[in-house]
Design an enzyme around this catalytic site. Structure first.
Site, mmCIF file in Angstrom:
data_model
loop_
_atom_site.group_PDB
_atom_site.id
_atom_site.type_symbol
_atom_site.label_atom_id
_atom_site.label_comp_id
_atom_site.label_asym_id
_atom_site.label_seq_id
_atom_site.Cartn_x
_atom_site.Cartn_y
_atom_site.Cartn_z
ATOM 1 N N THR A 158 0.932 -1.133 0.000
ATOM 2 C CA THR A 158 0.000 0.000 0.000
ATOM 3 C C THR A 158 0.959 1.165 0.000
ATOM 4 O O THR A 158 2.170 0.961 0.049
ATOM 5 C CB THR A 158 -0.895 -0.049 1.271
ATOM 6 N N GLY A 203 -0.837 -3.581 5.220
ATOM 7 C CA GLY A 203 -1.963 -4.449 5.571
ATOM 8 C C GLY A 203 -2.405 -4.176 7.002
ATOM 9 O O GLY A 203 -2.438 -3.026 7.441
HETATM 10 N N1 GLY Z 1 -5.123 -3.526 1.221
HETATM 11 C C1 GLY Z 1 -4.705 -3.042 2.441
HETATM 12 C C2 GLY Z 1 -5.761 -2.327 3.185
HETATM 13 O O1 GLY Z 1 -6.783 -2.015 2.618
HETATM 14 O O2 GLY Z 1 -5.640 -2.077 4.341
#
Ligand code: GLY
Length: 577
Positions: A386, A479
């Site tokens: 991210t 994450g």
């Molecule tokens: N894909 C990571 C989150 O949405 O936290």
């Protein structure tokens, strides 16, 4: 890395070349090499995961744009220069702080989380004979959610931007059309995914003259430049109703995905109330559902407010234990209650209340770790990639913006003709009803796939204020670890009174309720680890760095801005004046 850029004649770059991933212990050494004072800006600042992105944001600010303009320009530049997580084919969340004199102090948020297509249902990730199929969930065209980025940046611009939309896309178009110099970080992260890209010919997007891109080579992306050009000319709706939509749906049809023209045309970014709490006199403002980040951080801060973390001392077994116990409880609540707010009834005021924290604190012992239950629970996989960027303008307006494709390079599915990658964010939904827990109680209904539902996120773009004035703006990838990474940076700043770079460099911890393990980065003392084990924690040292915080802190006395750039990932940079 990191790179520091200043506007004006005296450009300087501090560029330490290191491998793709470095341990936090190593980054602590680096911190000493980069004088903290060199990251101070007088007027405005941008911190992001690439130099080009931070420069694009600073360019917007130098032309009279505000913090929202800067964030949009930087985000589009990240879509070109950081294909791991910067994106057009994913989504994210933006938290905006308006200062006094600019309609504030007040805050708002823009939710542009991806949404499930209309055909989605709770059992869509089950394959033959009803067995869970991780490939469908994470690595197929069914793993792709309706992208939100163009709509989200468009909504933020329409409501709060000052500059022309076209101007904000100009740096990204330039970078895609003329190319930019590939860093070792970029080429190293690309290498393992080249062979996995779908359709296979998409690998050419990431190649140079038919061979893998090398560090130092100029990388141009003509198809992406054309897409950005269409977006610049026709506005964000082009992505959802124009040529880009046509190309995206063509790829869905080719690969058996469910996203239709109607799903794209029906997608909307949403402005939502921020979640807010207080911590020892500071205000903490963050992203609410469909992200779990803000709610979990505020719940944990409410729990920790009853303890004297400063007195316990940074990195002591006592403070780590208290933080881990707060994490355990907040993550249990996350699993139980949180999901898309438009499709769930979430008891948010209770979860964020001091009274609830006071009751929950009674269950924490200073002398022993609690046990997480149920033992059968398994989290679905959640991507650690991210990216976060922070901007502050000359008026003190601030933006925290976190965007994602879920896994690095998302689903590894490209849109031929459009030059960008698609997310695999459907993987953030729970796998299937009977898989979340044998008891069928926890983590199931709020976050099961359903038509047009937004999957639960951990992204935690956060703003800290004191008496309505900006103290810091921050966020991270990672994450589920995002939540605890941001919590750690906040307590480092507010309890342990660290400078922003110190708060970022300090080793991190993570507990997510289940599995019942305390993950620590390298750098904590062996004595501390032994004390934690004696308290009953199962301690795991993680050699993979946790998160990559991009932050800007504001000195309340001078108004100066100090950018903090995480050295755990390569290529992070601050720019400003
Ligand atoms: N894909 C990571 C989150 O949405 O936290």
């Amino acid at each position: 890395m990191p790179v520091l850029i200043r506007d004006g004649d005296k450009r300087r770059a501090l560029n330490c070349s290191l491998g793709f991933a470095i341990s936090s212990a190593f980054s602590a050494v680096l911190a000493a090499q980069v004088p903290v004072a060199s990251l101070v800006f007088e007027k405005y600042a941008v911190a992001s995961q690439t130099r080009e992105s931070s420069e694009a944001g600073a360019e917007a600010l130098s032309r009279g744009g505000n913090a929202v303009d800067a964030a949009i320009a930087a985000a589009f530049a990240l879509a070109v220069t950081y294909p791991q997580a910067g994106n057009l084919g994913g989504g994210g969340f933006m938290v905006i702080h308006f200062p006094r004199g600019a309609g504030g102090p007040r805050q708002t948020t823009i939710d542009f989380r991806e949404a499930a297509p209309a055909k989605a249902h709770a059992r869509m990730f089950l394959g033959e004979e009803g067995k869970y199929d991780a490939r469908r969930h994470h690595w197929s065209h069914l793993a792709v959610g309706v992208p939100g980025t163009a709509a989200g940046l468009g909504l933020a611009h329409a409501r709060y931007g000052k500059m022309a939309w076209k101007e904000l896309l100009a740096p990204a178009i330039r970078l895609a059309r003329d190319g930019f110099t590939a860093t070792r970080g970029l080429t190293a992260s690309l290498q393992p995914v080249l062979g996995q890209l779908q359709p296979p010919e998409a690998a050419r997007f990431f190649m140079k003259d038919g061979r893998p891109l090398q560090p130092g080579e100029v990388w141009a992306q003509p198809e992406l430049a054309a897409t950005l050009d269409r977006l610049a000319g026709s506005g964000p709706a082009e992505f959802y109703r124009g040529e880009t939509a046509r190309l995206l749906v063509r790829e869905m049809d080719r690969g058996g995905g469910w996203i239709t023209r109607e799903d794209l045309a029906g997608y909307q970014a949403v402005e939502r109330e921020a979640v807010r709490g207080t911590y020892r006199g500071w205000e903490v403002i963050s992203m609410g559902p469909p992200s779990s980040g803000g709610a979990a951080i505020i719940e944990m801060l409410n729990l920790l407010e009853g303890d004297d973390l400063a007195h316990a001392g940074w990195g002591s077994a006592a403070s780590i234990h208290l933080m881990a116990e707060a994490m355990r409880r907040a993550f249990a609540d996350r699993a139980r209650w949180l999901g898309d707010p438009d499709q769930n009834s979430i008891p948010l005021p209770d979860l964020l209340s001091k009274a609830y924290a006071a009751r929950l604190r009674q269950t924490i012992s200073e002398h022993a770790a609690s046990r997480s239950s149920p033992g059968s629970f398994e989290w679905p996989e959640e991507g650690r990639e991210t990216t976060h960027l922070s901007t502050v303008d000359g008026n003190g307006m601030a933006v925290a913006l976190t965007t994602t494709l879920e896994q690095p390079y998302g689903a590894r599915i490209a849109v031929p003709g459009a030059g960008f990658l698609l997310n695999n964010e459907m993987g953030d939904f729970n796998a299937a009803p009977e898989l979340t827990t044998r008891e069928g109680l926890i983590g199931t209904p709020p976050n099961l796939a359903a038509p047009r539902k937004r999957m639960l996120s951990s992204m935690s773009p956060t703003v800290i204020l004191k008496d309505g004035e900006l103290v810091a703006v921050l966020g991270s990838p990672g994450g589920r670890t995002i939540i605890n990474t941001v919590l750690g940076a906040v307590t480092n700043l507010l309890d342990h009174r660290m400078r922003i770079q110190e708060a970022i460099d300090a080793p991190r911890l993570h507990h997510q309720w289940l599995p019942d393990e305390l993950w620590l980065e390298r750098g904590f003392s062996p004595d501390t680890l032994r004390l934690l084990e004696a308290l009953g924690h199962t301690v795991k040292i993680h050699s993979i760095p946790q998160g990559s915080v991009m932050a800007i802190a504001r000195d309340p006395k001078t108004g100066r801005l100090e950018a903090g750039v995480d050295r755990r990932l390569p290529d992070g940079a601050a720019a400003g004046r």
